[in-house]
Write an enzyme that holds these catalytic residues in place. Sequence first.
Site, short mmCIF file in Angstrom:
data_model
loop_
_atom_site.label_atom_id
_atom_site.label_comp_id
_atom_site.label_asym_id
_atom_site.label_seq_id
_atom_site.Cartn_x
_atom_site.Cartn_y
_atom_site.Cartn_z
N ARG A 16 22.88 -64.80 35.15
CA ARG A 16 22.12 -65.68 35.77
C ARG A 16 21.24 -65.08 37.03
O ARG A 16 21.51 -64.00 37.54
CB ARG A 16 22.45 -67.03 36.14
CG ARG A 16 23.70 -66.67 37.47
CD ARG A 16 24.17 -68.01 37.76
NE ARG A 16 24.97 -67.91 39.05
CZ ARG A 16 25.80 -68.73 39.55
NH1 ARG A 16 26.24 -69.63 38.89
NH2 ARG A 16 26.61 -68.39 40.61
N ASP A 37 29.38 -59.91 33.17
CA ASP A 37 29.40 -61.27 33.97
C ASP A 37 30.64 -61.90 33.78
O ASP A 37 31.39 -61.73 32.74
CB ASP A 37 28.31 -62.17 33.91
CG ASP A 37 27.74 -63.02 35.30
OD1 ASP A 37 28.72 -63.55 35.51
OD2 ASP A 37 26.92 -62.84 35.79
N ASN A 90 24.52 -55.36 40.79
CA ASN A 90 23.95 -56.90 41.20
C ASN A 90 24.99 -57.97 41.65
O ASN A 90 24.68 -58.68 42.53
CB ASN A 90 22.85 -57.12 40.24
CG ASN A 90 22.75 -58.75 40.28
OD1 ASN A 90 21.76 -58.88 41.30
ND2 ASN A 90 23.22 -59.44 39.59
N TYR A 160 29.62 -61.68 55.06
CA TYR A 160 28.71 -61.09 54.28
C TYR A 160 27.90 -60.06 54.62
O TYR A 160 27.67 -59.09 53.95
CB TYR A 160 28.00 -62.53 53.55
CG TYR A 160 26.82 -62.10 52.62
CD1 TYR A 160 27.29 -61.93 51.33
CD2 TYR A 160 25.51 -61.99 53.13
CE1 TYR A 160 26.19 -61.77 50.37
CE2 TYR A 160 24.48 -61.64 52.13
CZ TYR A 160 24.91 -61.59 50.63
OH TYR A 160 23.72 -61.22 49.92
N THR A 197 18.13 -68.59 44.06
CA THR A 197 18.84 -68.73 43.00
C THR A 197 19.91 -69.63 43.31
O THR A 197 19.97 -70.40 44.48
CB THR A 197 19.60 -67.34 42.75
OG1 THR A 197 20.15 -67.17 44.15
CG2 THR A 197 18.42 -66.20 42.35
P1 NAD Z 1 23.88 -65.86 41.67
O1 NAD Z 1 24.98 -66.27 42.26
O2 NAD Z 1 22.82 -66.78 41.11
O3 NAD Z 1 24.38 -64.58 40.72
C1 NAD Z 1 25.59 -63.95 41.03
C2 NAD Z 1 26.04 -63.49 39.78
O4 NAD Z 1 27.13 -62.69 39.75
C3 NAD Z 1 26.65 -64.63 38.83
O5 NAD Z 1 26.08 -64.53 37.30
C4 NAD Z 1 28.24 -64.47 39.06
O6 NAD Z 1 28.70 -65.05 37.83
C5 NAD Z 1 28.17 -62.98 39.03
N1 NAD Z 1 29.61 -62.51 39.57
C6 NAD Z 1 30.10 -62.93 40.75
N2 NAD Z 1 31.46 -62.39 40.93
C7 NAD Z 1 31.49 -61.76 40.00
C8 NAD Z 1 32.67 -60.77 39.31
N3 NAD Z 1 33.56 -60.62 40.07
N4 NAD Z 1 32.32 -60.01 38.27
C9 NAD Z 1 31.08 -60.14 37.50
N5 NAD Z 1 30.33 -60.93 37.95
C10 NAD Z 1 30.29 -61.63 38.99
O7 NAD Z 1 23.42 -64.66 43.09
P2 NAD Z 1 22.13 -63.96 43.20
O8 NAD Z 1 21.09 -64.90 44.23
O9 NAD Z 1 21.53 -63.68 41.65
O10 NAD Z 1 22.50 -62.55 43.73
C11 NAD Z 1 22.45 -61.25 43.21
C12 NAD Z 1 22.54 -60.34 44.17
O11 NAD Z 1 21.63 -60.36 45.11
C13 NAD Z 1 24.18 -60.42 44.85
O12 NAD Z 1 24.58 -59.21 45.37
C14 NAD Z 1 23.51 -61.04 46.37
O13 NAD Z 1 24.51 -60.80 47.38
C15 NAD Z 1 22.09 -60.33 46.38
N6 NAD Z 1 21.21 -61.01 47.50
C16 NAD Z 1 21.02 -62.47 46.78
C17 NAD Z 1 20.00 -63.11 47.99
C18 NAD Z 1 19.73 -64.64 47.84
O14 NAD Z 1 19.03 -65.30 48.50
N7 NAD Z 1 19.89 -65.22 46.44
C19 NAD Z 1 19.68 -62.48 48.84
C20 NAD Z 1 19.92 -61.14 49.17
C21 NAD Z 1 20.92 -60.75 48.38
#
Ligand code: NAD
Length: 267
Positions: A16, A37, A90, A160, A197
Amino acid sequence: MNRLDGKVAFLSGAARGIGGATAKLMAQAGAKVAIGDLLDERGRQTAKEIEAAGGQALYVSLDVTSEASWAAAMDATVKKFGKLDVLVNNAGIFNGKGVEEASLDEWNRLVAVNLTGVVLGTRAALPHLKESGPKSEHGSAIVNLASIAGLVGSQLDPLYSLTKGGVTLFTKSTALEFGRKGYKIRVNSIHPGLIETDMGQQTFAMRARQQGTNDTEKARQTTLTLHPIGRLGVADDIAKGIVFLASDDAGFMTGAGLVVDGGWTAH
Ligand code: NAD
């Protein structure tokens, strides 16, 4: 431009969110994509949607904190698609607690997913990226999901921020190490602002709690004011940056960080 024809990409945490949107965009750009995932049902659904749109996708169960899980995921990918050209580290989690509030278990979990997960992913993919790199003019590619919280401080979640700062420098350091060793592997990071997200929604709830309310819409508006571009980000904004970094269009980029934050860090 930004084409990935003939490339095979593996994306962690791509059931996702940003990873899911990136897997879809990479498939549209011509790549065969493997998604790993913890969320099996959602991950299989994402892979099905890619195939329904005419792409080629594989879903594998992956826990990024486990070396054995990474080994199985890489084996499955190479067995199905024959090689690996691109790794997107990711998967990530957010905690949203201050230094005093977060428990030791919560800190250890952040480290395991956000840091150990990136190290293990890089190590597991390395033999395959070393093999495919010299066969392509601009080499193979790793894209690591850092954050603006890996560039500037985060009042919401310093723990974080510490993990994402680690991802930022791991990116630069592995770019240097692989260059020194003569591997044709480019390593870059991407630094999103607030992206709407599931994780983005989680940050609104945290911000509201810190403001002593349950008003997540107000917290969303407060966050919005930090983006001079006048809107929050969506997963596709980041997916486009990742596809660029993975493509030959970024052929002279390694050890770099691409900031896609609606201007947040311009302050
Ligand atoms: P999200 O929570 O929607 O998706 C993260 C995905 O990682 C999920 O599908 C989850 O099941 C998976 N995941 C978590 N732990 C896991 C594990 N141990 N093994 C395998 N999969 C695992 O988050 P997102 O917003 O899509 O974030 C994606 C990346 O972007 C992350 O690294 C996050 O830190 C980074 N990020 C997000 C934002 C934001 O505002 N959403 C901002 C900066 C950075």
